[in-house]
Write an enzyme that holds these catalytic residues in place. Structure first.
Site, PDB file in Angstrom:
ATOM      1  N   TYR A 153      79.035  13.906  53.738  1.00 18.35           N
ATOM      2  CA  TYR A 153      78.334  12.739  53.211  1.00 18.35           C
ATOM      3  C   TYR A 153      77.020  12.481  53.947  1.00 18.35           C
ATOM      4  CZ  TYR A 153      82.061  11.052  50.152  1.00 18.35           C
ATOM      5  OH  TYR A 153      82.962  10.905  49.142  1.00 18.35           O
TER       6      TYR A 153
ATOM      7  N   LYS B  53      91.122  22.117  57.286  1.00 16.25           N
ATOM      8  CA  LYS B  53      91.086  23.416  56.597  1.00 16.25           C
ATOM      9  C   LYS B  53      90.741  24.447  57.663  1.00 16.25           C
ATOM     10  CE  LYS B  53      91.153  26.010  52.870  1.00 16.25           C
ATOM     11  NZ  LYS B  53      92.419  26.307  52.142  1.00 16.25           N
TER      12      LYS B  53
ATOM     13  N   ASP C 139      94.772  21.664  51.320  1.00 18.29           N
ATOM     14  CA  ASP C 139      95.325  22.048  50.012  1.00 18.29           C
ATOM     15  C   ASP C 139      96.840  21.837  49.982  1.00 18.29           C
ATOM     16  OD1 ASP C 139      95.446  24.101  51.877  1.00 18.29           O
ATOM     17  OD2 ASP C 139      94.951  25.708  50.475  1.00 18.29           O
TER      18      ASP C 139
ATOM     19  N   ASP D  36      88.274  11.316  50.899  1.00 16.70           N
ATOM     20  CA  ASP D  36      87.847  10.759  49.610  1.00 16.70           C
ATOM     21  C   ASP D  36      88.747  11.285  48.502  1.00 16.70           C
ATOM     22  OD1 ASP D  36      86.171   9.468  47.695  1.00 16.70           O
ATOM     23  OD2 ASP D  36      85.271  11.417  47.262  1.00 16.70           O
TER      24      ASP D  36
ATOM     25  N   ASP E  92      92.206   9.203  46.401  1.00 11.66           N
ATOM     26  CA  ASP E  92      92.307   8.975  44.952  1.00 11.66           C
ATOM     27  C   ASP E  92      93.623   9.543  44.435  1.00 11.66           C
ATOM     28  OD1 ASP E  92      89.819   7.748  44.751  1.00 11.66           O
ATOM     29  OD2 ASP E  92      89.210   8.924  43.002  1.00 11.66           O
TER      30      ASP E  92
HETATM   31  C1  IPM Z   1      85.128   5.855  47.832  1.00 10.34           C
HETATM   32  C2  IPM Z   1      84.119   6.138  46.747  1.00 10.34           C
HETATM   33  C3  IPM Z   1      82.782   6.397  47.412  1.00 10.34           C
HETATM   34  C4  IPM Z   1      82.935   7.600  48.309  1.00 10.34           C
HETATM   35  C5  IPM Z   1      81.632   6.592  46.422  1.00 10.34           C
HETATM   36  C6  IPM Z   1      81.483   5.409  45.481  1.00 10.34           C
HETATM   37  C7  IPM Z   1      80.335   6.876  47.130  1.00 10.34           C
HETATM   38  O1  IPM Z   1      84.540   7.200  45.973  1.00 10.34           O
HETATM   39  O2  IPM Z   1      84.947   4.860  48.564  1.00 10.34           O
HETATM   40  O3  IPM Z   1      86.109   6.590  47.950  1.00 10.34           O
HETATM   41  O4  IPM Z   1      82.810   8.743  47.838  1.00 10.34           O
HETATM   42  O5  IPM Z   1      83.183   7.422  49.492  1.00 10.34           O
HETATM   43 MG    MG Z   2      86.469   7.940  46.476  1.00 10.46          MG
END
Ligand code: IPM
Ligand code: MG
Length: 364
Positions: free
Chosen positions: A141, A191, A223, A247, A251
């Site tokens: 990032y 990894k 993975d 990240d 999710d």
């Molecule tokens: C998160 C989001 C952010 C990230 C985006 C919106 C930049 O996906 O907080 O997980 O990738 O960190």
């Molecule tokens: Mg995210």
């Protein structure tokens, strides 16, 4: 007691979920006799429209003058043009970097009454109670070089995965400290079979572990971790990992809890320990969901639970935090559901009604 908080509603559904979270915060204030001085500021798309910048200097300054930040979400199709100079997400990244919020905590708890609201088998997800510690200010990032350029043979682009041992050490330490207050098991995700940055990560994790003989440290490849998370999520207690892996995995992990709408997060500038208050920013993990904005339908629970984390980590108000979490559980227990966690035989409610119900349970 009196507290100063920065509130950044942002874009899309951000303002709606923030309104409900503030409702619940004010109920806490009345019940426990606290005063919350809330200072609002723009970030993300709204800030671009107002000032041309995703994070105006005034907003950053305001945040620096507060004890914690409550954030809604940023982003939307209006600002999505990849060729644009500035994107709403830049505001979020600038907040993380500008406020030195290197530790992102994302707890995933499957509440018993929601175990059958997921796409996974209830018997697999039931009992899941894990927490991700995601490194938030380094890696792909932020590390340089990071750019796009033209060559005689076409366009090229690069991002860089760099970590210093200091960056790794402080985030792994957060993992160990949290594990100590929980089931004493830490999974470090990397990894290391391919990446140099991961090999360093693993070495440093092993070194930090010397100071935590009471915590069991395990290494897992990212993975394999992605697979294990949905195969056997109750296996995990605390997971620590670098920015991008975190990240993606968080999710994925949000699906265990039934919906992204259930997951809060804390981004901290220090190591959480009992009796210390750490500056932090608190936000739902779900993002701005622009298609659902203004419809009074999204789930405000992730943001309300983020307020609970704010009270716990930045204000030292553990009882008040627990009160919010308990209120959420009670309302769900009574069968109220927003659309994302709706199930047969339950009562469907909108964003505002969910906020009202939870605030009422908090009392005050
Ligand atoms: C998160 C989001 C952010 C990230 C985006 C919106 C930049 O996906 O907080 O997980 O990738 O960190
Ligand atoms: Mg995210």
């Amino acid at each position: 007691m009196q507290f100063n908080l920065a509130v950044l509603p942002g874009d899309g559904v951000g303002p709606e979920v923030i309104a409900e979270a503030v409702k619940v915060l004010q109920a806490v204030g009345r019940r426990f006799g606290h005063g919350f001085d809330l200072r609002y500021g723009p970030v993300g798309g709204v800030a671009i429209d107002q000032t041309g910048e995703a994070l105006p200097g005034d907003t950053l300054k305001m945040c620096q003058g507060c004890q914690a930040v409550l954030l809604g979400a940023v982003g939307g199709p209006k600002w999505d043009d990849p060729a644009a100079k500035v994107h709403p997400e830049d505001g979020l990244l600038a907040l993380r970097k500008g406020l030195a919020l290197f530790a992102n905590l994302r707890p995933v708890r499957v509440l018993p009454m929601l175990a059958d609201s997921t796409n996974l088998k209830p018997e697999v997800v039931r009992g899941t109670d894990l927490i991700f510690v995601r490194e938030l200010t380094g890696g792909l990032y932020f590390a340089r070089p990071k750019r796009q350029w033209r060559t005689s043979r076409g366009r090229r682009a690069t991002d860089t995965m760099t970590y210093s041992e200091q960056e790794i050490e402080r985030i792994v330490r957060v993992g160990f400290e949290l594990a100590r207050t929980r089931r004493k098991k830490l999974t470090s995700v990397d990894k290391a079979n391919v990446l140099q940055s991961s090999r360093l990560w693993r070495q440093v994790a092993i070194e930090v572990a010397q100071g935590y003989p009471d915590v069991e440290l395990e290494h897992m490849l990212v993975d394999a971790c992605a697979m294990r998370l949905i195969q056997n999520p109750t296996y995990f207690d605390v997971l620590v990992t670098e920015n991008m892996f975190g990240d993606i995995l968080t999710d994925e992990a949000s699906m265990l809890a039934g919906s992204m709408g259930m997951l809060p997060s804390a981004s901290l500038s220090g190591v959480p320990q009992e009796d210390t208050r750490i500056f932090g920013m608190y936000e739902p993990i779900h993002g701005s969901a622009p298609r659902r904005a203004g419809m009074d339908m999204v789930n405000p629970i992730a943001t309300i639970l983020s307020v609970a984390m704010l009270l716990r980590y930045s204000l030292g108000l553990a009882t008040e935090a627990r009160t919010i979490e308990h209120a959420v559980e009670q309302v769900l227990e009574e069968g109220c559901r927003t659309y994302d966690i709706m199930n047969e035989g339950k009562t469907k409610v909108g964003t505002k009604q969910m906020g009202d119900l939870i605030a009422a349970k908090v009392g005050g």
